[in-house]
Design an enzyme around this catalytic site. Structure first.
Site, mmCIF file in Angstrom:
data_model
loop_
_atom_site.group_PDB
_atom_site.id
_atom_site.type_symbol
_atom_site.label_atom_id
_atom_site.label_comp_id
_atom_site.label_asym_id
_atom_site.label_seq_id
_atom_site.Cartn_x
_atom_site.Cartn_y
_atom_site.Cartn_z
ATOM 1 N N LYS A 90 8.173 2.074 -7.029
ATOM 2 C CA LYS A 90 7.254 3.155 -7.410
ATOM 3 C C LYS A 90 7.563 4.468 -6.700
ATOM 4 C CE LYS A 90 4.475 0.735 -10.184
ATOM 5 N NZ LYS A 90 4.298 1.042 -11.609
ATOM 6 N N GLU A 112 -3.290 6.928 -10.656
ATOM 7 C CA GLU A 112 -3.968 5.651 -10.839
ATOM 8 C C GLU A 112 -3.108 4.587 -10.173
ATOM 9 O OE1 GLU A 112 -1.684 6.642 -12.877
ATOM 10 O OE2 GLU A 112 -0.522 4.795 -13.005
ATOM 11 N N SER A 378 11.303 -5.894 -8.136
ATOM 12 C CA SER A 378 10.665 -4.575 -8.102
ATOM 13 C C SER A 378 9.877 -4.292 -6.833
ATOM 14 C CB SER A 378 9.751 -4.422 -9.323
ATOM 15 O OG SER A 378 8.830 -5.492 -9.384
#
Ligand code: PLP
Length: 401
Positions: A90, A112, A378
């Site tokens: 991210k 968010e 991830s």
């Protein structure tokens, strides 16, 4: 077909576009007009790449997973996005978008978050670059991803609970969009996945494309060829998957596999497997596949993994699905848990629950012995320890053949 980028109106095939209230036109239009020029300018690239290297810790390793390869009789490489600063992919996008927001003259950032990883990454980028940060998070996710809530607060972000609907990711996006409509001048909305109105899906995919760019370079060095036979990634909104697939989608020799959250099973009524259960609709500003009733009410999703607990999917992926360019698997909560234990016991790596969905594809698909299979890991599993320990107490762990 060019699968990589949308057309000038933001469409990937029939999916995408920008369906937004009038209040947001100036913001979204400004972004549409300027995003490519800004992020491709020499000055931006230098600052971004410097930070990716010396702050985030890129390039992340491409690790040949010997024990997993022996078990599944194929050649498995893990792209270690879990080793990024803040623990997931991210940060690639959050840092890029906060840098972009500064250039657009914005002083306030909203985001968010589901699993909390995007919230932590955005709060981190805001601490570094000196911007105010507000993160919307579903009340249920605040409970199940508590360690990340603490990190966001320590980083100086305000965490605001979303209390409507299933109190998860979809509801947090709704709250963030509402905030943006009320504060369009000062604020940039750092969307955490390849969802939302054009240009967000393309913007986020471009920032995450560093993943497949590095895979190409690293595979050439380690295996003597740039292209693997398979790339596999989990899909919530789809940002780690878009980054992993980006430089391979237009290369026919690379097969693409996406893992969605099946929850208790696609027929159970408690699932988040959008390509299996979704129909054409508009969610959060773009046209895509959406889990909805025949009259267009969004169906509340379920997944054990907060980052995949979403009733939609980015238009990039909806198009790959519709065109049969990618194969989609639905992975249940239980299968993901078992795969998380398996990786931990075989390789000493505790994956995020989201990433464990991608690993679970190994049990569903036959690979040849000399296939090269790259799986995107991830994120790391620190945030999921409570769930893992609960499972461990119940007596679990797929460790043997
Ligand atoms: C570690 C990790 N992987 C995957 C995801 C799913 O998001 P996306 O599909 O955008 O990669 C999340 C979302 O929070 C995450 O934290």
């Amino acid at each position: 077909m060019n699968y990589k980028n949308p057309d000038e109106n933001g469409y990937y095939g029939e999916f995408g576009g920008a369906f937004i209230p009038e209040m947001l036109y100036p913001n979204v239009e400004e972004l549409q007009k300027s995003y490519i020029d800004i992020i491709e300018s020499e000055e931006f690239r230098q600052e971004y790449q410097e930070l990716l290297k010396n702050y985030v810790g890129r390039a992340t390793p491409l690790y040949f997973s010997g024990n997993l390869s022996r078990k599944y009789h194929t050649k498995i490489y893990l792209k270690r996005e879990d080793l990024n600063h803040t623990g997931a992919h991210k940060i690639n996008n959050a840092l890029g978008q906060v840098l972009l927001a500064k250039r657009l003259g914005k002083s306030r950032i909203i985001a968010e978050t589901g699993a909390g990883q995007h919230g932590v990454a955005t709060a981190t980028a805001c601490a570094l670059l000196g911007l105010e940060c507000i993160v919307y998070m579903g009340e249920v996710d605040i409970q199940r991803q508590a360690p990340n809530v603490g990190r966001m607060k320590m980083l100086g972000a305000e965490v605001i609970p979303a209390t409507s609907g299933s109190k998860t990711l979809k509801d947090a996006v709704n709250e963030a969009l509402r905030d943006w409509i009320n504060n369009p001048v000062t604020t940039h909305y750092v969307i955490g996945s390849v969802v939302g109105p054009h240009p967000f899906p393309d913007l986020v995919a471009r920032f995450q494309s560093i993943i497949s760019q590095e895979i190409k370079e690293q595979l050439l060095e380690q295996a003597g060829r740039e292209n693997p036979d398979y790339v596999i990634a989990c899909v919530g909104g789809g940002s780690n998957a878009a980054g992993t697939f980006y430089h391979f989608v237009n290369e026919e020799d690379v097969k693409i596999i996406a893992a969605e959250a099946g929850g208790f099973g696609v027929d159970s009524g408690k699932s988040a497997a959008t390509t299996f259960l979704g129909t054409l609709g508009v969610l959060h500003g773009s046209k895509s596949l959406v889990m909805q009733t025949p009259d267009g009410q969004v169906i509340e999703p379920h997944s054990i993994s907060a980052g995949l607990d979403y009733p939609g999917i980015g238009p990039f992926h909806a198009n790959l699905f519709r065109e049969k360019r990618a194969e989609f698997f639905s992975i249940t909560d239980e299968e993901a848990l078992q795969s998380a234990f398996e990786l931990t016991r075989l390789e000493g790596i505790i994956p995020a629950l989201e990433s464990a969905h991608a690993l679970a594809v190994l049990d569903k698909k036959e690979f040849k012995e000399d296939d090269i299979v790259v799986i995107c890991l991830s994120g790391r599993g620190d945030k999921d320890m409570e769930t893992y320990l609960k499972k461990l107490d119940e007596g679990s762990g797929k460790t043997e053949d």
